[in-house]
Design a protein around this motif. Structure first.
Motif, PDB file in Angstrom:
ATOM      1  N   MET B   1       0.855  -1.191   0.000  1.00 38.56           N
ATOM      2  CA  MET B   1       0.000   0.000   0.000  1.00 38.56           C
ATOM      3  C   MET B   1       0.892   1.242   0.000  1.00 38.56           C
ATOM      4  SD  MET B   1      -3.361  -0.757   0.586  1.00 38.56           S
ATOM      5  CE  MET B   1      -4.209   0.058   1.961  1.00 38.56           C
ATOM      6  N   SER B   2       0.834   2.007  -1.062  1.00 35.82           N
ATOM      7  CA  SER B   2       1.679   3.195  -1.105  1.00 35.82           C
ATOM      8  C   SER B   2       0.901   4.412  -0.627  1.00 35.82           C
ATOM      9  CB  SER B   2       2.177   3.470  -2.524  1.00 35.82           C
ATOM     10  OG  SER B   2       2.011   2.370  -3.344  1.00 35.82           O
ATOM     11  N   ILE B   3       1.681   5.412  -0.251  1.00 36.94           N
ATOM     12  CA  ILE B   3       1.119   6.675   0.209  1.00 36.94           C
ATOM     13  C   ILE B   3       0.291   7.292  -0.917  1.00 36.94           C
ATOM     14  CG2 ILE B   3       3.102   8.080  -0.527  1.00 36.94           C
ATOM     15  CD1 ILE B   3       2.868   9.556   2.146  1.00 36.94           C
ATOM     16  N   ARG B   4      -0.815   7.926  -0.550  1.00 36.23           N
ATOM     17  CA  ARG B   4      -1.671   8.523  -1.567  1.00 36.23           C
ATOM     18  C   ARG B   4      -1.260   9.966  -1.846  1.00 36.23           C
ATOM     19  NH1 ARG B   4      -8.310   8.775  -1.755  1.00 36.23           N
ATOM     20  NH2 ARG B   4      -8.418   9.752  -3.814  1.00 36.23           N
ATOM     21  N   TYR B   5      -1.229  10.299  -3.127  1.00 34.58           N
ATOM     22  CA  TYR B   5      -0.989  11.685  -3.532  1.00 34.58           C
ATOM     23  C   TYR B   5      -2.337  12.363  -3.715  1.00 34.58           C
ATOM     24  CZ  TYR B   5       3.941  10.618  -4.272  1.00 34.58           C
ATOM     25  OH  TYR B   5       5.256  10.275  -4.088  1.00 34.58           O
ATOM     26  N   LEU B   6      -2.478  13.553  -3.165  1.00 37.01           N
ATOM     27  CA  LEU B   6      -3.776  14.223  -3.137  1.00 37.01           C
ATOM     28  C   LEU B   6      -3.975  15.164  -4.318  1.00 37.01           C
ATOM     29  CD1 LEU B   6      -4.002  15.329   0.617  1.00 37.01           C
ATOM     30  CD2 LEU B   6      -4.582  13.107  -0.392  1.00 37.01           C
ATOM     31  N   SER B   7      -5.170  15.138  -4.867  1.00 37.39           N
ATOM     32  CA  SER B   7      -5.575  16.172  -5.811  1.00 37.39           C
ATOM     33  C   SER B   7      -5.792  17.467  -5.021  1.00 37.39           C
ATOM     34  CB  SER B   7      -6.881  15.780  -6.493  1.00 37.39           C
ATOM     35  OG  SER B   7      -7.912  15.713  -5.522  1.00 37.39           O
ATOM     36  N   ALA B   8      -5.833  18.583  -5.723  1.00 35.34           N
ATOM     37  CA  ALA B   8      -6.086  19.864  -5.064  1.00 35.34           C
ATOM     38  C   ALA B   8      -7.434  19.816  -4.345  1.00 35.34           C
ATOM     39  CB  ALA B   8      -6.073  20.994  -6.095  1.00 35.34           C
ATOM     40  N   ARG B   9      -8.397  19.190  -4.972  1.00 31.76           N
ATOM     41  CA  ARG B   9      -9.745  19.126  -4.405  1.00 31.76           C
ATOM     42  C   ARG B   9      -9.779  18.299  -3.126  1.00 31.76           C
ATOM     43  NH1 ARG B   9     -15.029  16.797  -7.673  1.00 31.76           N
ATOM     44  NH2 ARG B   9     -16.384  16.717  -5.842  1.00 31.76           N
ATOM     45  N   LEU B  10      -9.086  17.172  -3.137  1.00 29.34           N
ATOM     46  CA  LEU B  10      -9.076  16.329  -1.950  1.00 29.34           C
ATOM     47  C   LEU B  10      -8.308  16.989  -0.810  1.00 29.34           C
ATOM     48  CD1 LEU B  10      -9.879  13.753  -0.573  1.00 29.34           C
ATOM     49  CD2 LEU B  10      -7.998  12.560  -1.711  1.00 29.34           C
ATOM     50  N   ALA B  11      -7.219  17.668  -1.154  1.00 28.89           N
ATOM     51  CA  ALA B  11      -6.454  18.390  -0.122  1.00 28.89           C
ATOM     52  C   ALA B  11      -7.357  19.422   0.556  1.00 28.89           C
ATOM     53  CB  ALA B  11      -5.236  19.071  -0.741  1.00 28.89           C
ATOM     54  N   GLN B  12      -8.159  20.109  -0.255  1.00 31.07           N
ATOM     55  CA  GLN B  12      -9.065  21.112   0.295  1.00 31.07           C
ATOM     56  C   GLN B  12     -10.131  20.460   1.168  1.00 31.07           C
ATOM     57  OE1 GLN B  12      -8.795  24.641  -0.156  1.00 31.07           O
ATOM     58  NE2 GLN B  12     -10.106  24.363   1.622  1.00 31.07           N
ATOM     59  N   GLN B  13     -10.627  19.313   0.711  1.00 36.90           N
ATOM     60  CA  GLN B  13     -11.670  18.620   1.471  1.00 36.90           C
ATOM     61  C   GLN B  13     -11.158  18.167   2.843  1.00 36.90           C
ATOM     62  OE1 GLN B  13     -13.505  15.364  -0.678  1.00 36.90           O
ATOM     63  NE2 GLN B  13     -14.808  14.794   1.068  1.00 36.90           N
ATOM     64  N   ILE B  14      -9.938  17.636   2.869  1.00 39.27           N
ATOM     65  CA  ILE B  14      -9.353  17.201   4.142  1.00 39.27           C
ATOM     66  C   ILE B  14      -9.181  18.395   5.080  1.00 39.27           C
ATOM     67  CG2 ILE B  14      -7.222  16.325   5.189  1.00 39.27           C
ATOM     68  CD1 ILE B  14      -7.034  14.379   2.787  1.00 39.27           C
ATOM     69  N   ASP B  15      -8.694  19.502   4.523  1.00 38.51           N
ATOM     70  CA  ASP B  15      -8.518  20.716   5.316  1.00 38.51           C
ATOM     71  C   ASP B  15      -9.863  21.172   5.895  1.00 38.51           C
ATOM     72  OD1 ASP B  15      -6.055  22.079   5.833  1.00 38.51           O
ATOM     73  OD2 ASP B  15      -6.934  23.892   4.976  1.00 38.51           O
ATOM     74  N   ASP B  16     -10.876  21.160   5.045  1.00 41.40           N
ATOM     75  CA  ASP B  16     -12.213  21.576   5.481  1.00 41.40           C
ATOM     76  C   ASP B  16     -12.740  20.667   6.587  1.00 41.40           C
ATOM     77  OD1 ASP B  16     -12.159  23.557   3.579  1.00 41.40           O
ATOM     78  OD2 ASP B  16     -13.448  22.520   2.141  1.00 41.40           O
ATOM     79  N   GLU B  17     -12.557  19.356   6.413  1.00 40.69           N
ATOM     80  CA  GLU B  17     -13.102  18.422   7.404  1.00 40.69           C
ATOM     81  C   GLU B  17     -12.350  18.490   8.738  1.00 40.69           C
ATOM     82  OE1 GLU B  17     -14.127  14.479   6.220  1.00 40.69           O
ATOM     83  OE2 GLU B  17     -15.059  15.154   4.347  1.00 40.69           O
ATOM     84  N   LEU B  18     -11.070  18.822   8.688  1.00 44.77           N
ATOM     85  CA  LEU B  18     -10.338  18.987   9.945  1.00 44.77           C
ATOM     86  C   LEU B  18     -10.876  20.183  10.726  1.00 44.77           C
ATOM     87  CD1 LEU B  18      -6.670  18.370   8.717  1.00 44.77           C
ATOM     88  CD2 LEU B  18      -7.859  17.003  10.436  1.00 44.77           C
TER      89      LEU B  18
END
Lengths: 238, 238
Positions: B1-18
């Protein structure tokens, strides 16, 4: 030049100056760094292999907030913290920090001597974040009965800033306080811990040099980019 | 299982959910931990002996705030940071973080190519906190002329999250971005840095396991109580 031990009043003044308009720190920032330092001090002494179950005892004031931050970081470090918090603080930040812990599935024990006894039986080490530098006795319920239970557990104790039950300036003269194995002083050690003979760390690496000089704190050098420094030797030489 | 690289959209979503009501983190908290991780990554590679003078380049967004936090911690670590900040952010937190830096006598260069040239001449290393994961080109003034000056300085560069000028997903295809020696990804690396071949750290040790699993982040294990982890090997194997 030895490190300065702070009176309760001076500790309060430094805290105030860090957070007023000129100091510009928010409580969120300082609590985050303080709680991280507490978690790191515990982790430095008590590894996850033998001491994975940490009972984080939180009081209702700002030190309880430090405890909640520490519980979260300990969970991120691989520990299994349980929070003992019979009197949750009322500040908004306290609720947010608790939510962050709940999001990590950290259990909270809120009341009852039996629940505390049971939690202690399944713990390996205690992080004592009950009373901080604004503590003034006597110890009120439910902590008057909780402190003896923590002591009687025989578990190693890591206390934050001032061992709970100790007078901030007179120390454990009354003999009703905890006897921690490890102490993590925040910003600078308090008068009351001069006689502490265990392992002693300093955390709170955020005091500007100008403030350090103004108050003659004579803080020790922290190693490289660390957030804690071991001051056991420095303080026991005094 | 390799580390996931984030799209700009997913990075924003994670930030928002935190930071939403459920995640409960404040910007102050996350920025403090992110900035600390950035300062530690720089300190891990570039020691104070040879690289004491750090030019911290800050953009107007949240990454500029991370830069201000990093500048403060670098100063506490014994570095002599200078802030390059031609477009200060408007958020209140940005002002507070800047005040904290001023209280440490950290100088700020605010405008002018000449001033930047001069600051670069008396710097040993650059911390690039100009653009973050919400960057969308083209590069606007004054950064369109600042980036080439940073590159031309020949100084080692430590970039935060996404090297400035790189597209968050397409990377440096356009060839107008910085070429950092060291990268510190925050939370998880972004799509655009897949081809980065330098020293690579991960910071932002605050993503709850439930969120990590929800987004299949496959984050690497951080060592003990550290706030950064070296992922150079893990990411270059891909």
């Amino acid at each position: 030049m030895s490190i300065r031990y702070l009176s309760a009043r001076l500790a309060q003044q430094i805290d105030d100056e860090l957070m007023n308009a000129a100091g510009a720190f928010s409580l969120d920032q300082l609590m985050e760094l303080a709680g991280l330092a507490c978690a790191q001090a515990l982790a430095k002494v008590y590894g996850t292999e033998k001491y994975s179950r940490v009972l984080v005892a939180c009081g209702p004031g700002n030190q309880g907030g430090d405890g909640l931050v520490a519980a979260r970081h300990l969970s991120m470090f691989g520990y299994k913290p349980t929070i003992y918090m019979p009197k949750p603080g009322s500040k908004d930040i306290y609720q947010r920090l608790h939510t962050q812990c709940k999001n990590l599935n950290i259990t909270t024990v809120t009341e009852g001597e039996e629940a505390l006894r049971s939690a202690l039986k399944s713990s390996d080490v205690i992080l004592d974040a009950i009373f901080g530098f604004s503590f003034k006795g006597p110890i009120r319920s439910p902590f008057d009965s909780a402190l003896p239970l923590l002591s009687a557990s025989g578990l190693p104790i890591v206390s934050v800033d001032i061992p709970s039950g100790w007078d901030v300036e007179a120390g454990n003269e009354a003999g009703v306080g905890l006897n921690p194995d490890v102490l993590i002083s925040l910003t600078a050690p308090k008068e009351g811990v001069r006689m502490f003979t265990g392992r002693h760390f300093l955390g709170g690496r955020f005091v500007p040099r100008a403030m350090e000089e103004k108050f003659n704190l004579n803080l020790p050098a922290y190693p490289t980019y660390e957030q804690i420094v071991d001051i056991t030797e420095a303080t026991q030489k005094l």
